[in-house]
Scaffold this active site. Structure first.
Site, mmCIF file in Angstrom:
data_model
loop_
_atom_site.group_PDB
_atom_site.id
_atom_site.type_symbol
_atom_site.label_atom_id
_atom_site.label_comp_id
_atom_site.label_asym_id
_atom_site.label_seq_id
_atom_site.Cartn_x
_atom_site.Cartn_y
_atom_site.Cartn_z
ATOM 1 N N GLU A 65 0.826 -1.212 0.000
ATOM 2 C CA GLU A 65 0.000 0.000 0.000
ATOM 3 C C GLU A 65 0.863 1.267 0.000
ATOM 4 O O GLU A 65 0.579 2.211 -0.746
ATOM 5 C CB GLU A 65 -0.916 0.045 1.240
ATOM 6 C CG GLU A 65 -1.839 -1.134 1.363
ATOM 7 C CD GLU A 65 -1.300 -2.235 2.268
ATOM 8 O OE1 GLU A 65 -2.093 -2.773 3.063
ATOM 9 O OE2 GLU A 65 -0.099 -2.555 2.183
ATOM 10 N N CYS A 93 -2.643 -2.496 7.633
ATOM 11 C CA CYS A 93 -2.140 -2.398 9.000
ATOM 12 C C CYS A 93 -2.245 -0.943 9.479
ATOM 13 O O CYS A 93 -2.631 -0.064 8.703
ATOM 14 C CB CYS A 93 -0.682 -2.865 9.037
ATOM 15 S SG CYS A 93 0.478 -1.682 8.281
ATOM 16 N N CYS A 96 -0.251 1.575 7.201
ATOM 17 C CA CYS A 96 -0.866 1.762 5.887
ATOM 18 C C CYS A 96 -2.208 2.474 5.995
ATOM 19 O O CYS A 96 -2.529 3.335 5.168
ATOM 20 C CB CYS A 96 -1.006 0.421 5.187
ATOM 21 S SG CYS A 96 0.602 -0.330 4.796
#
Length: 159
Positions: A65, A93, A96
């Site tokens: 990402e 996560c 990101c």
């Protein structure tokens, strides 16, 4: 939450998620956790792609990402990605999710929830939290089974 999508829109999402899955496959073959990402602009043009590169780049921030957001910013010459959609195979996560919110992304589409570190809807909800300066539309579960199977197969091969 987004309203239900029609069949034509769903097929567009499947098309781009398939691209992300192919990128994830490439990452897995290179020894990376198989996560792939693709960013499409408001006109349906592919702007950026990336796959996990943490091991290869020796960089803890080299998630698919993050790399895709960086590439999209360079391609579009702006960090404001309001008109873009990010397709990623695994729920982002915390790092990101924060970057996605800061990029003011127009839509996030992800394949499978991450029960350990997913912070879009699973373990936390960064986009809807008080610390978020952008309300991020999210569509989860596109090609969920294929994304889950890809990750499970890769991890099983590592055990």
């Amino acid at each position: 939450m987004l309203p239900p999508i029609d069949e034509a829109a769903y097929q567009v999402h499947v098309h781009w998620m398939s691209q992300a899955i192919a990128l994830a496959q490439s990452a897995g073959e290179a020894g990376e956790v198989p996560v792939g990402a693709a960013i499409v602009d408001g006109n349906g043009n592919l702007v950026a792609t990336a796959e996990n590169r943490r091991e290869r780049d020796k960089d803890p921030t080299a998630h698919a990402e993050i790399l895709a957001l960086r590439a999209a910013g360079q391609a579009l010459q702006t960090w404001h990605l309001n008109d873009c959609t990010l397709y990623v195979t695994l729920e982002p996560c915390p790092m990101c999710a924060g970057a996605i919110v800061l990029a003011r992304l127009g839509l996030l589409v992800y394949g499978v929830d991450d029960p350990k570190t997913g912070t879009i809807r699973t373990t936390a909800n960064i986009p809807d939290s008080a610390c978020s300066n952008h309300r991020l539309p999210v569509l989860a579960g596109i090609m969920e089974s294929a994304c889950r199977e890809q990750l499970q197969s890769w991890f099983e091969g590592r055990r």
